[in-house]
Structure formats: C-alpha cells, structure tokens
Design an enzyme around this catalytic site. Structure first.
Site, PDB file in Angstrom:
ATOM      1  N   ALA A   1      27.180 -19.632 -56.768  1.00 44.77           N
ATOM      2  CA  ALA A   1      26.738 -19.683 -55.377  1.00 44.77           C
ATOM      3  C   ALA A   1      27.894 -20.144 -54.497  1.00 44.77           C
ATOM      4  O   ALA A   1      28.901 -20.668 -54.978  1.00 44.77           O
ATOM      5  CB  ALA A   1      25.557 -20.640 -55.247  1.00 44.77           C
TER       6      ALA A   1
ATOM      7  N   GLY B   1      25.517 -18.777 -60.552  1.00 42.69           N
ATOM      8  CA  GLY B   1      24.734 -17.646 -60.068  1.00 42.69           C
ATOM      9  C   GLY B   1      25.187 -16.318 -60.644  1.00 42.69           C
ATOM     10  O   GLY B   1      24.396 -15.384 -60.762  1.00 42.69           O
TER      11      GLY B   1
ATOM     12  N   GLU C   1      23.379 -16.154 -63.858  1.00 40.92           N
ATOM     13  CA  GLU C   1      21.966 -15.881 -63.584  1.00 40.92           C
ATOM     14  C   GLU C   1      21.758 -14.430 -63.154  1.00 40.92           C
ATOM     15  O   GLU C   1      20.766 -13.807 -63.523  1.00 40.92           O
ATOM     16  CB  GLU C   1      21.443 -16.851 -62.532  1.00 40.92           C
ATOM     17  CG  GLU C   1      21.378 -18.275 -63.081  1.00 40.92           C
ATOM     18  CD  GLU C   1      20.796 -19.260 -62.107  1.00 40.92           C
ATOM     19  OE1 GLU C   1      19.667 -19.705 -62.347  1.00 40.92           O
ATOM     20  OE2 GLU C   1      21.485 -19.581 -61.109  1.00 40.92           O
TER      21      GLU C   1
ATOM     22  N   GLU D   1      26.675 -25.831 -63.228  1.00 44.67           N
ATOM     23  CA  GLU D   1      26.077 -26.567 -62.113  1.00 44.67           C
ATOM     24  C   GLU D   1      25.836 -28.041 -62.414  1.00 44.67           C
ATOM     25  O   GLU D   1      25.915 -28.886 -61.523  1.00 44.67           O
ATOM     26  CB  GLU D   1      24.719 -25.951 -61.715  1.00 44.67           C
ATOM     27  CG  GLU D   1      24.782 -24.570 -61.161  1.00 44.67           C
ATOM     28  CD  GLU D   1      24.668 -23.475 -62.197  1.00 44.67           C
ATOM     29  OE1 GLU D   1      24.129 -22.416 -61.874  1.00 44.67           O
ATOM     30  OE2 GLU D   1      25.128 -23.661 -63.343  1.00 44.67           O
TER      31      GLU D   1
END
Length: 187
Positions: A64, A110, A113, A133
């Site tokens: 992100a 991300g 993911e 993270e």
C-alpha cells in the site's frame, strides 16, 4: 505520463499493467483504476483470460502507499477505504474468466494480497513474496489473512504474517503460494 493501470488485448487475452513508479504501490487511485479495469474486462465478451503484471523487473508491487496511512488513521471513513481494497480483490477473485498474475520482482504487502486473488501465480526467479506489515505495527488489511492460509496452510501463513519475513520464489512454489517459477517473462 503513463496510465496507472492500463491494458491491451489480443486473441482474447487481456494484459493488464500496473505502472506506478518507483515502487508500484497500491495507492487508492491505483485501486480505483484497477477496479474500473476489472469491471470492464469482466463485461467484455471478447476477453477470455486476464493476465496482470508490471513493466518493471525489480518491484512488482511494494504494498500500500504508506504516504496515505496518516490520512487513513484519523479518517472516520477508514473502514470504507479498507473495504474498497477488499472490493477490488474480491472482484478479481470472483472473475468468471481465468486470471493469471506474473510477479516480476518484490511482491510485498498489498502486492502479495493482490497475487492471492488470482487463479494462477507465476513468479520470476528473483521474486520475494511477503507480508511485512507487522514490522510497521499493522496487519494485512486486504484479505491476505484469509486467502494465504487457504493456499499455504495455517502454520506457514501464520509464520509469514507474524514474522513479516518474505519467501523466495522457489520457497513460494514449494509451499503452493505460486504455481510456477520462471527465469523471466519479459524476453
């Protein structure tokens, strides 16, 4: 300036490219453009398969956009922002067409993911995949906590999420996180 998310198609195959240099972060703008692209491709009857990659070779997606984090923390709409990411990844996971993702470099947070939402994951040899993270004091917020254990099992998923340590592409293939490792796909 290039588009953050673009695609070209030939013979029924759409090649989607995320291009947000230098680290290809999944900013809210990239997520929005990716959702628009996925929606358009799902409706396009001429498209039978979707492939996603990036133009680089060092970083696939670094996660992100941490520059957006301060605005998210005190934002009363934080839940909606997080759910927007879930919506994008859910639309990819639920596509009625086969989806393939080509990981061509660091695939973190991300990016990992995002990869988990695809039917088939191909990684170049130099790729590292992980959910770092935890090292920032946060947890995967895009559905990785559900999708990762389904692919690699609970114990390995917990190890990856608790330690934040990435795995190499060869390890990822061994544990079922990627389907295939290749030297390169850009040649």
């Amino acid at each position: 300036m290039t588009a953050l998310v673009s695609y070209k198609s030939a013979d029924g195959i759409a090649i989607v490219i995320i291009d947000n240099p230098p680290m290809n972060v999944l900013s809210q703008q990239v997520q929005k453009k990716l959702k628009e692209t996925v929606t358009a491709l799902e409706k396009d009857d001429d498209i039978v398969c979707v492939v996603l990659t990036t133009p680089g070779d060092k970083v696939f997606i670094a996660g992100a956009d941490i520059k957006e984090f301060p605005n998210m923390i005190d934002n009363p709409n934080m839940r909606e922002d997080v759910m927007a990411m879930h919506d994008v990844l859910g639309s990819l996971e639920d596509m009625t067409k086969p989806t393939i993702i080509v990981l061509d470099g660091l695939t973190l947070g991300g990016g990992c993911e995002l990869a988990l939402a695809f039917d088939i994951r191909i990684a170049e040899e130099h790729t590292q995949i992980g959910l770092p993270e935890v090292n920032l004091g946060i947890f995967p917020g895009g559905g990785g906590t559900q999708r990762l254990p389904r692919l690699v099992g609970s114990a390995k998923a917990k190890e990856m999420m608790f330690t934040g340590e990435p795995v190499s592409s060869s390890e990822a293939e061994k544990i079922g996180l990627v389907n295939k490792v290749v030297s390169t796909v850009k040649d």
